[in-house]
Design an enzyme around this catalytic site. Sequence first.
Site, short mmCIF file in Angstrom:
data_model
loop_
_atom_site.label_atom_id
_atom_site.label_comp_id
_atom_site.label_asym_id
_atom_site.label_seq_id
_atom_site.Cartn_x
_atom_site.Cartn_y
_atom_site.Cartn_z
N TYR A 73 -5.02 4.73 0.88
CA TYR A 73 -6.13 3.66 0.11
C TYR A 73 -5.64 3.05 -2.01
O TYR A 73 -6.70 3.31 -1.78
CB TYR A 73 -6.99 4.94 -0.25
CG TYR A 73 -8.03 4.70 1.16
CD1 TYR A 73 -8.14 4.87 2.78
CD2 TYR A 73 -8.57 6.48 0.93
CE1 TYR A 73 -8.01 4.92 3.32
CE2 TYR A 73 -8.83 6.93 1.72
CZ TYR A 73 -8.89 6.45 3.26
OH TYR A 73 -9.17 7.20 4.50
N HIS A 74 -4.23 2.60 -1.52
CA HIS A 74 -3.72 1.74 -2.32
C HIS A 74 -3.92 0.08 -2.23
O HIS A 74 -2.70 -0.43 -2.93
CB HIS A 74 -2.82 2.60 -3.73
CG HIS A 74 -3.50 3.64 -3.81
ND1 HIS A 74 -1.86 4.85 -3.68
CD2 HIS A 74 -4.26 4.53 -4.12
CE1 HIS A 74 -2.81 6.19 -3.99
NE2 HIS A 74 -4.50 6.10 -3.97
N PRO A 75 -4.36 -0.59 -2.27
CA PRO A 75 -3.50 -1.34 -1.12
C PRO A 75 -3.62 -2.72 -2.42
O PRO A 75 -4.64 -2.41 -3.46
CB PRO A 75 -4.43 -2.76 -0.78
CG PRO A 75 -5.89 -1.53 -0.83
CD PRO A 75 -5.57 -0.29 -1.03
N ASP A 101 0.92 -1.41 -0.21
CA ASP A 101 0.17 0.42 0.26
C ASP A 101 1.05 1.39 -0.16
O ASP A 101 2.24 1.25 0.26
CB ASP A 101 -1.31 0.29 1.62
CG ASP A 101 -2.43 0.82 1.54
OD1 ASP A 101 -3.01 1.03 0.39
OD2 ASP A 101 -2.68 1.23 2.15
N HIS A 102 0.54 2.24 0.00
CA HIS A 102 1.21 3.97 -0.33
C HIS A 102 0.41 4.39 0.45
O HIS A 102 -0.33 4.49 1.91
CB HIS A 102 0.35 4.66 -0.91
CG HIS A 102 0.93 4.61 -2.12
ND1 HIS A 102 0.50 4.00 -4.39
CD2 HIS A 102 2.69 4.05 -3.16
CE1 HIS A 102 1.50 4.10 -4.68
NE2 HIS A 102 2.00 3.64 -4.07
#
Length: 534
Positions: free
Chosen positions: A449-451, A275-276
Amino acid sequence: MAYRFVEAGASVLVIEHGGTDAGPFIQMPAALSFPMNMKRYDWGYASEPEPHLNNRRLACPRGKVIGGSSSINGMVYVRGHARDFDTWAEMGAVGWAYSDVLPYFKRMECWHGDEGDPDWRGHDGPLHISRGPRDNPLTRAFVEAGRQAGYPVTADYNGRQQEGFGAFEATIWKGRRWSAANAYLRPALKRQTCDLVHGLAEKLVIEEGRAVGVAVRRGGRTEVIRARREVVLAASSINSPKLLMLSGIGPARHLAEHGITVLADRPGVGRNLQDHLELYVQMSAIRPVSLYKYWNIIGKGLIGAQWVLTKSGLGASNQFQSCGFIRSRAGIDYPDLQFHFLPLAVRYDGKTAARGHGFQAHVGPMRSRSRGSVTLRSADPVEAPVIRFNYMSHEDDWTEFRAGIRLTREIFSQPAFEPYAGAEIQPGAHAQTDADLDAAIREHAESAYHPCGTARMGRRDDPMAVVDPETRVIGVDGLRLADSSVFPQITNGNLNAPSIMVGEKAADHILGRDPLPAANSRPWIHPDWRTAQR
């Protein structure tokens, strides 16, 4: 993918647990903080307590609505850097280098840029991509401050040169969110060969080593919907591995713990979660030029009314209109830090705003070396999975994060912000040492919110790969996987664009088509990257 299937004459049945995306909460770009916090549209997932972030549980929104997470995200459009996809190919995703995927980015795009690299962009695809008006002086100041700090200005970070500061792009068209539902699903549903069924997918039905259908709960009972050709899974990097494991595809020992019969022992299912993570470096503003004057019931009501009537005004933008991509130090060949600039000091989820005028830049490492997992909590399909990101578990992440905060402060100290910048709100001027910044990261860092990465693509003889380069699930016939879970490594920037690209390319593999001809475009890399940070 349904769009490409019906375009080719195939029949498709789309299974979606969520409901309609109609209404302003989703369609109005400025309302982006609402759907990701509504049970109607979001699965409501959260991580387990994160040991390196003061045991905080971080939100992990995933779309539970047609269009998936593209219907609740921030609408920022970033392809990722060319080097990201070359790395995928080096990791075993043969045929997914930048030269291979660029034609698919171009196929999906209908680009409305006013300046940039038109030869690198698509112009007649279903996904509209636009730029905001950039009429707020703070938005313009951010790009100018980047230039004053010695960084390049890029006319198109999605074109030849990502590195630098410039205008952000968004999946917004004519004042509306242009989600995957608006771009792909609705046109597909207009054809007689595409249908939509609402229900909860409980597991994949596998007979004699082949996926033949999906068990779906709807109307209070479970029924099996059988596929004539193949089953394609695209349920997100959280729900896709969950559904695979519920169906007997995953780490054998973990499945046995939950009484699930093992049909394909794939230890990589649910692993490699990435994630980020980002921190909001927030500044107060000494002039009333931010969006704070609208941060009240009357202001929001006026914005909403104008949007409902005309699809214009502040409601027609996500307000992320300028950005930056830089390298945290010399010796890194392409950017590892991303900036989202916002002319308001507020949390991404909209829950907390600083009192008074302000602005902020979201900054964080783009290629974290930390890895987490998605595992089953039980064999009950209704129960949420166990999500452990293991954020900041690698020392390099701390080094990059500290550099990102300090570089952001340097940008905010440039002459372009002199008419506007007041005191630093977060982390605060007191936070100067490495220990101070680490404490701020532990307390305030949030997911972007970048899984992704939980069913990664690789060679078929790679024991940790879950899908092969043609998106076939290894060990099960008739089953494909096409979402961000197949990323071998997280890409540089927001993930909506590369996730849609995966669907575009997977569609050709599923249809048995030859891949689009490879591109020979060469991206810009800083000529002195080995010795210079900017």
